[in-house]
Motif scaffolding. Structure first.
Motif, PDB file in Angstrom:
ATOM      1  N   LEU A   1      -0.897  -5.379   0.683  1.00 12.87           N
ATOM      2  CA  LEU A   1      -0.027  -5.528   1.849  1.00 12.87           C
ATOM      3  C   LEU A   1       0.117  -4.183   2.543  1.00 12.87           C
ATOM      4  CD1 LEU A   1       2.970  -7.638   0.449  1.00 12.87           C
ATOM      5  CD2 LEU A   1       0.995  -8.486   1.722  1.00 12.87           C
ATOM      6  N   THR A   2       0.160  -4.203   3.864  1.00 11.00           N
ATOM      7  CA  THR A   2       0.369  -2.956   4.603  1.00 11.00           C
ATOM      8  C   THR A   2       0.988  -3.248   5.955  1.00 11.00           C
ATOM      9  OG1 THR A   2      -0.710  -0.983   5.497  1.00 11.00           O
ATOM     10  CG2 THR A   2      -1.946  -3.023   5.590  1.00 11.00           C
ATOM     11  N   ALA A   3       1.689  -2.253   6.485  1.00 14.85           N
ATOM     12  CA  ALA A   3       2.264  -2.398   7.821  1.00 14.85           C
ATOM     13  C   ALA A   3       1.211  -2.198   8.896  1.00 14.85           C
ATOM     14  CB  ALA A   3       3.396  -1.388   8.006  1.00 14.85           C
ATOM     15  N   ALA A   4       0.057  -1.642   8.524  1.00 11.99           N
ATOM     16  CA  ALA A   4      -1.027  -1.400   9.475  1.00 11.99           C
ATOM     17  C   ALA A   4      -2.055  -2.508   9.346  1.00 11.99           C
ATOM     18  CB  ALA A   4      -1.680  -0.051   9.209  1.00 11.99           C
TER      19      ALA A   4
ATOM     20  N   ARG B   1       0.817  -1.216   0.000  1.00 15.13           N
ATOM     21  CA  ARG B   1       0.000   0.000   0.000  1.00 15.13           C
ATOM     22  C   ARG B   1       0.850   1.264   0.000  1.00 15.13           C
ATOM     23  NH1 ARG B   1      -5.025   1.421   4.141  1.00 15.13           N
ATOM     24  NH2 ARG B   1      -5.954   3.003   2.788  1.00 15.13           N
ATOM     25  N   ASP B   2       1.932   1.281   0.754  1.00 16.02           N
ATOM     26  CA  ASP B   2       2.743   2.494   0.908  1.00 16.02           C
ATOM     27  C   ASP B   2       3.891   2.496  -0.093  1.00 16.02           C
ATOM     28  OD1 ASP B   2       1.202   3.483   3.103  1.00 16.02           O
ATOM     29  OD2 ASP B   2       2.193   2.005   4.378  1.00 16.02           O
ATOM     30  N   LEU B   3       3.572   2.802  -1.338  1.00 14.60           N
ATOM     31  CA  LEU B   3       4.571   2.815  -2.401  1.00 14.60           C
ATOM     32  C   LEU B   3       5.041   4.237  -2.685  1.00 14.60           C
ATOM     33  CD1 LEU B   3       2.903   0.405  -4.993  1.00 14.60           C
ATOM     34  CD2 LEU B   3       4.918  -0.094  -3.600  1.00 14.60           C
TER      35      LEU B   3
ATOM     36  N   LEU C   1      -8.202  -2.329   7.178  1.00 15.30           N
ATOM     37  CA  LEU C   1      -8.744  -3.400   6.350  1.00 15.30           C
ATOM     38  C   LEU C   1      -9.910  -2.890   5.506  1.00 15.30           C
ATOM     39  CD1 LEU C   1      -9.293  -6.333   5.466  1.00 15.30           C
ATOM     40  CD2 LEU C   1     -10.515  -6.663   7.613  1.00 15.30           C
ATOM     41  N   VAL C   2     -10.855  -2.233   6.149  1.00 13.07           N
ATOM     42  CA  VAL C   2     -12.028  -1.714   5.450  1.00 13.07           C
ATOM     43  C   VAL C   2     -11.614  -0.679   4.411  1.00 13.07           C
ATOM     44  CG1 VAL C   2     -14.163  -0.403   5.721  1.00 13.07           C
ATOM     45  CG2 VAL C   2     -13.580  -2.194   7.368  1.00 13.07           C
ATOM     46  N   ASP C   3     -10.654   0.179   4.764  1.00 15.26           N
ATOM     47  CA  ASP C   3     -10.196   1.221   3.857  1.00 15.26           C
ATOM     48  C   ASP C   3      -9.542   0.609   2.623  1.00 15.26           C
ATOM     49  OD1 ASP C   3      -9.849   3.856   3.054  1.00 15.26           O
ATOM     50  OD2 ASP C   3      -7.837   3.966   3.922  1.00 15.26           O
ATOM     51  N   GLY C   4      -8.683  -0.403   2.853  1.00 14.95           N
ATOM     52  CA  GLY C   4      -8.001  -1.043   1.736  1.00 14.95           C
ATOM     53  C   GLY C   4      -8.957  -1.750   0.795  1.00 14.95           C
ATOM     54  N   LEU C   5      -9.916  -2.472   1.360  1.00 15.06           N
ATOM     55  CA  LEU C   5     -10.897  -3.155   0.530  1.00 15.06           C
ATOM     56  C   LEU C   5     -11.785  -2.161  -0.204  1.00 15.06           C
ATOM     57  CD1 LEU C   5     -11.946  -6.081   2.913  1.00 15.06           C
ATOM     58  CD2 LEU C   5     -10.343  -6.157   0.997  1.00 15.06           C
TER      59      LEU C   5
ATOM     60  N   ALA D   1      -1.686  -7.955   6.569  1.00 16.79           N
ATOM     61  CA  ALA D   1      -0.839  -7.034   7.325  1.00 16.79           C
ATOM     62  C   ALA D   1       0.564  -7.618   7.499  1.00 16.79           C
ATOM     63  CB  ALA D   1      -1.471  -6.748   8.686  1.00 16.79           C
ATOM     64  N   LYS D   2       1.578  -6.761   7.421  1.00 22.62           N
ATOM     65  CA  LYS D   2       2.954  -7.157   7.710  1.00 22.62           C
ATOM     66  C   LYS D   2       3.174  -7.126   9.232  1.00 22.62           C
ATOM     67  CE  LYS D   2       4.732  -4.847   3.539  1.00 22.62           C
ATOM     68  NZ  LYS D   2       5.640  -3.791   3.055  1.00 22.62           N
ATOM     69  N   PRO D   3       4.000  -8.023   9.764  1.00 22.69           N
ATOM     70  CA  PRO D   3       4.610  -9.184   9.093  1.00 22.69           C
ATOM     71  C   PRO D   3       3.575 -10.275   8.882  1.00 22.69           C
ATOM     72  CG  PRO D   3       5.157  -9.215  11.414  1.00 22.69           C
ATOM     73  CD  PRO D   3       4.395  -7.927  11.188  1.00 22.69           C
TER      74      PRO D   3
END
Length: 217
Positions: A78-81, A52-54, A87-91, A100-102
């Motif tokens: 993928l995200t560190a958060a 996500r954070d590119l 989750l809802v925001d990404g979807l 989420a990482k790791p």
């Protein structure tokens, strides 16, 4: 399955791609959003593993542009958060799944396989043709009940031919579907792999050469 790993941490991206390749999955790498857009314009991927954070073009923007353009790949973000809000925001940006990482590599592969099964091709998990049986999830191949010991590339070629359901595929098609983007188009690797695959499949022959075009079952 062909996967594009979009991750700006070069070492992590390389590790993910190497792990996927060892599991028989074709994996290419893009290190920023702009490169991801270029590579998706040039090839069809089944799934994108999208950080996500590119830098440059943010992962959210990449996701929105691809889904808005009707690009067929499923997107695993993928995200560190890892909060529910993230989750809802990404979807909400158009991603099909969120990790989420790791993360566990085993979980990543399982999610990729699940997403590929939901892809537009609708390819079943088990393919069958004239006594030939291919379990694409467990990576097991059998002919008339006998186990076949195939390399990842041999398995990939056989999967592509079985998925095509009798339609002929060009060597360039197989090269794009089974090998990564670093394989030169003039490579004879497809011809060699098909030869090895025919030997392992045994008689009667299942793979036919279409003169001047390519191969089919």
């Amino acid at each position: 399955m062909r996967v594009l790993v979009v991750e700006d941490e070069e070492e992590l991206a390389g590790m993910i791609a190497a792990g996927l390749r060892s599991s028989g999955i074709v994996a290419d790498v893009a290190l920023d959003g702009g490169q991801a857009m270029e590579m998706t314009a040039a090839a069809d991927y089944d799934v994108l593993v999208l950080d996500r954070d590119l830098p440059g073009i943010h992962g959210d923007a990449v996701c929105r542009m691809l889904t808005g353009a009707g690009y067929p790949a499923r997107i695993l973000m993928l995200t560190a958060a890892g909060s529910l809000r993230d989750l809802v925001d990404g979807l909400g940006k158009g991603a099909d799944d969120y990790l989420a990482k790791p993360f566990s590599y085993v979980e990543l592969v399982a999610r990729l396989q699940a997403l590929a099964r939901r892809g537009p091709s609708g390819t079943p998990a088990v393919l069958e043709h004239q006594g030939l049986r291919l379990d694409t999830l467990r990576r097991i191949a059998e002919r008339d009940g006998s186990l076949l010991w195939l390399t990842p590339k041999e398995f990939g070629v056989l999967e592509a031919l079985m998925t095509a359901d009798g339609a002929p595929l060009r060597p360039a098609d197989l090269l794009e579907m089974v090998w990564d983007c670093h394989t030169p188009p003039e490579s004879t690797t497809v011809k060699v792999t098909v030869h090895q695959l025919r030997r392992k499949l045994g008689p009667p022959p299942l793979i036919t050469t279409v003169p001047g075009f390519g191969y089919r079952l």
